[in-house]
Each structure stands twice: as structure tokens, then as C-alpha cells.
Design an enzyme around this catalytic site. Structure first.
Site, short mmCIF file in Angstrom:
data_model
loop_
_atom_site.label_atom_id
_atom_site.label_comp_id
_atom_site.label_asym_id
_atom_site.label_seq_id
_atom_site.Cartn_x
_atom_site.Cartn_y
_atom_site.Cartn_z
N GLY A 19 0.83 -1.20 0.00
CA GLY A 19 0.00 0.00 0.00
C GLY A 19 0.86 1.25 0.00
O GLY A 19 1.96 1.24 0.57
N GLN A 54 2.90 10.05 0.90
CA GLN A 54 4.21 9.43 1.14
C GLN A 54 5.22 9.76 0.03
O GLN A 54 6.42 9.56 0.22
CB GLN A 54 4.09 7.91 1.26
CG GLN A 54 3.31 7.44 2.47
CD GLN A 54 3.16 5.93 2.47
OE1 GLN A 54 2.19 5.41 1.95
NE2 GLN A 54 4.13 5.23 3.02
N CYS A 71 5.30 0.04 7.16
CA CYS A 71 4.99 1.20 6.32
C CYS A 71 6.24 1.52 5.52
O CYS A 71 7.35 1.53 6.08
CB CYS A 71 4.60 2.39 7.19
SG CYS A 71 4.23 3.90 6.27
N LEU A 72 6.07 1.82 4.24
CA LEU A 72 7.24 2.16 3.41
C LEU A 72 7.92 3.43 3.92
O LEU A 72 9.10 3.64 3.64
CB LEU A 72 6.82 2.32 1.95
CG LEU A 72 6.49 0.99 1.25
CD1 LEU A 72 5.84 1.24 -0.10
CD2 LEU A 72 7.75 0.13 1.10
N HIS A 92 -5.01 1.94 7.29
CA HIS A 92 -3.63 2.46 7.37
C HIS A 92 -3.42 3.57 6.33
O HIS A 92 -2.87 4.63 6.64
CB HIS A 92 -2.66 1.29 7.14
CG HIS A 92 -1.22 1.65 7.07
ND1 HIS A 92 -0.29 1.20 7.99
CD2 HIS A 92 -0.51 2.41 6.18
CE1 HIS A 92 0.90 1.67 7.66
NE2 HIS A 92 0.81 2.40 6.57
N GLU A 93 -3.88 3.32 5.09
CA GLU A 93 -3.65 4.28 4.01
C GLU A 93 -4.52 5.53 4.16
O GLU A 93 -4.07 6.65 3.89
CB GLU A 93 -3.89 3.63 2.64
CG GLU A 93 -2.99 2.42 2.33
CD GLU A 93 -1.51 2.69 2.51
OE1 GLU A 93 -1.07 3.84 2.35
OE2 GLU A 93 -0.78 1.72 2.84
N HIS A 115 -2.95 7.94 6.46
CA HIS A 115 -1.90 8.76 5.82
C HIS A 115 -2.47 10.05 5.25
O HIS A 115 -1.84 11.11 5.31
CB HIS A 115 -1.25 7.99 4.66
CG HIS A 115 -0.11 7.10 5.04
ND1 HIS A 115 1.03 7.57 5.67
CD2 HIS A 115 0.09 5.77 4.87
CE1 HIS A 115 1.87 6.56 5.86
NE2 HIS A 115 1.33 5.45 5.40
C1 QAP Z 1 0.73 -0.78 4.87
O1 QAP Z 1 2.92 -1.18 4.11
C2 QAP Z 1 0.38 -2.04 5.63
O2 QAP Z 1 9.57 -1.55 6.66
C3 QAP Z 1 1.59 -0.99 3.66
O3 QAP Z 1 11.57 -2.34 5.09
C4 QAP Z 1 1.37 -2.92 6.05
O4 QAP Z 1 3.61 -1.91 2.12
C5 QAP Z 1 -0.91 -2.33 5.93
C6 QAP Z 1 7.67 -2.33 3.65
C7 QAP Z 1 1.04 -4.08 6.74
C8 QAP Z 1 -1.23 -3.48 6.61
C9 QAP Z 1 -0.28 -4.37 7.01
C10 QAP Z 1 7.96 -1.92 4.93
C11 QAP Z 1 8.71 -2.75 2.84
C12 QAP Z 1 6.28 -2.29 3.13
C13 QAP Z 1 9.28 -1.94 5.40
C14 QAP Z 1 3.88 -1.66 3.28
C15 QAP Z 1 10.32 -2.36 4.57
C16 QAP Z 1 10.03 -2.75 3.29
C17 QAP Z 1 5.24 -1.79 3.84
CO CO Z 2 2.16 3.55 5.42
#
Ligand code: QAP
Ligand code: CO
Length: 179
Positions: free
Chosen positions: A47, A52, A92-93, A134-135, A138
Site C-alpha cells: 500500500g 508518502q 509502512c514504506l 492504514h492508508e 496517511h
Molecule cells: C501498509 O505497508 C500495511 O519496513 C503498507 O523495510 C502494512 O507496504 C498495511 C515495507 C502491513 C497493513 C499491514 C515496509 C517494505 C512495506 C518496510 C507496506 C520495509 C520494506 C510496507
Molecule cells: Co504507510
């Protein structure tokens, strides 16, 4: 060939901006969506909100499928219903390398515009419901770390500030089940 956008990292103050509604879903918005998908898939992530990548518009892209072949975009999303509660480990990215349990609604109803500008409604539960919540957070300048204790949040902030001073590269995404 398309280039990816730079992802802001916590505690960048621009992540606290409130995103404005998209007035018209035109080709510029569709170009933004394409660049956001490219950026999310490349990360890889499940996501990404426009905020972001420093675009303060109410635009979200996501894909929770294993094969990353089910893109979903939400423009001007509005949560109109929620029920229950679930805990899930989130990342989270914009908070690279950190994954923590967050409590959210178990199921939600969301209304949004699609890439043609048409309104649609979606009922979601489980991971998709968590991802949407979550999104949408943001878009209001809120991060998953805001749902943690201030001690945990402070620890994460200090580590990421240090990483940025040392120009450490973004950690790779963990296995999908670990997200
Ligand atoms: C949000 O998050 C989310 O720390 C999206 O080193 C995440 O795509 C919603 C990511 C989990 C629900 C459950 C994070 C990639 C990606 C990092 C992501 C990383 C590399 C996170
Ligand atoms: Co995020």
C-alpha cells in the site's frame, strides 16, 4: 520505462500534511496513480498513499495479492462503516525496517472513486481492511506509529534519524506473512 517516486521517511514533517480531495480524475491523476503503483511494486509494498511521495492529494494505491497482480486504487476514499476489532502486525514504506502490532476495525465499508472517476463501494475485512485504514490515516497526516506507545514511537524516530544521517539504504521487504 517509467521512473519511481521518492518515498518520504518518518519523521519527515511532510508526512503530517493533510491531503486535499481530488477535484477531477483526469490524465494527470492517472499518471500519478501509475507512478505510485510503479513505486509501490518496486519497493515492494502492499500500500502507498500519495502523501508518502509528497503529493498532498487523497489518492491511495494498494495490492495485497501474493502475486502482486491485483491493483486497487482509491481516490477520495471515505470510511462509512466499521465493526469489530483486530490486531495485526503493520509496517509502512515510510517507516522502513519496523513492524508492530496495531489494533484496528475488523471490517470496514469504504466509498471512493476509481481511475475513471466513477464512485464505488467496497466492503473489506482482514488484511485489506487494515491496509485501507492504514492508508486513509496517511491522508490525514497520521502514521501507524501514532497508534503505538510514545516510547516505541520515539525509539523508532531516533533509529530512523540516525539511519538518515548515515544515509543507510532502505531495508528490503520481509516475507509477505511477516508484514
Ligand atoms: C501498509 O505497508 C500495511 O519496513 C503498507 O523495510 C502494512 O507496504 C498495511 C515495507 C502491513 C497493513 C499491514 C515496509 C517494505 C512495506 C518496510 C507496506 C520495509 C520494506 C510496507
Ligand atoms: Co504507510
Amino acid at each position: 520505462m517509467m521512473s519511481t517516486l521518492e518515498i518520504l521517511t518518518f519523521p519527515d514533517p511532510r508526512l503530517r500534511n493533510r491531503a486535499k480531495p481530488v477535484a477531477v480524475v483526469d490524465n494527470r491523476v492517472r499518471d500519478t496513480l501509475d507512478a505510485m503503483f510503479e513505486t509501490m511494486y518496486q519497493a515492494p509494498g502492499i500500500g502507498l498513499a500519495a502523501i508518502q511521495v509528497d503529493i498532498p492529494l487523497r489518492i491511495v494505491v494498494m495490492d495485497i495479492s501474493e502475486r502482486q497482480d491485483s491493483p486497487l486504487c482509491l481516490i477520495n476514499p471515505e470510511l462509512f462503516a466499521h465493526r469489530g476489532q483486530q490486531e495485526m502486525k503493520e509496517g509502512c514504506l515510510s517507516v522502513p525496517g519496523f513492524f508492530e502490532e496495531v489494533s484496528r476495525a475488523e471490517a470496514i465499508g469504504v466509498r471512493a472513486l476509481n481511475r475513471d472517476g466513477a464512485s464505488f463501494e467496497l466492503e473489506a475485512e482482514g488484511l485489506l481492511a487494515v491496509c485501507i485504514q492504514h492508508e486513509v490515516d496517511h491522508l490525514d497526516g497520521k502514521l501507524f506509529v501514532d497508534h503505538l506507545s510514545s516510547l516505541k514511537r520515539q525509539r523508532i524516530r531516533k533509529k530512523l534519524e540516525k539511519d538518515q544521517r548515515q544515509q543507510r539504504p532502505r531495508p528490503a521487504a520481509p516475507e509477505r506473512r511477516a508484514i
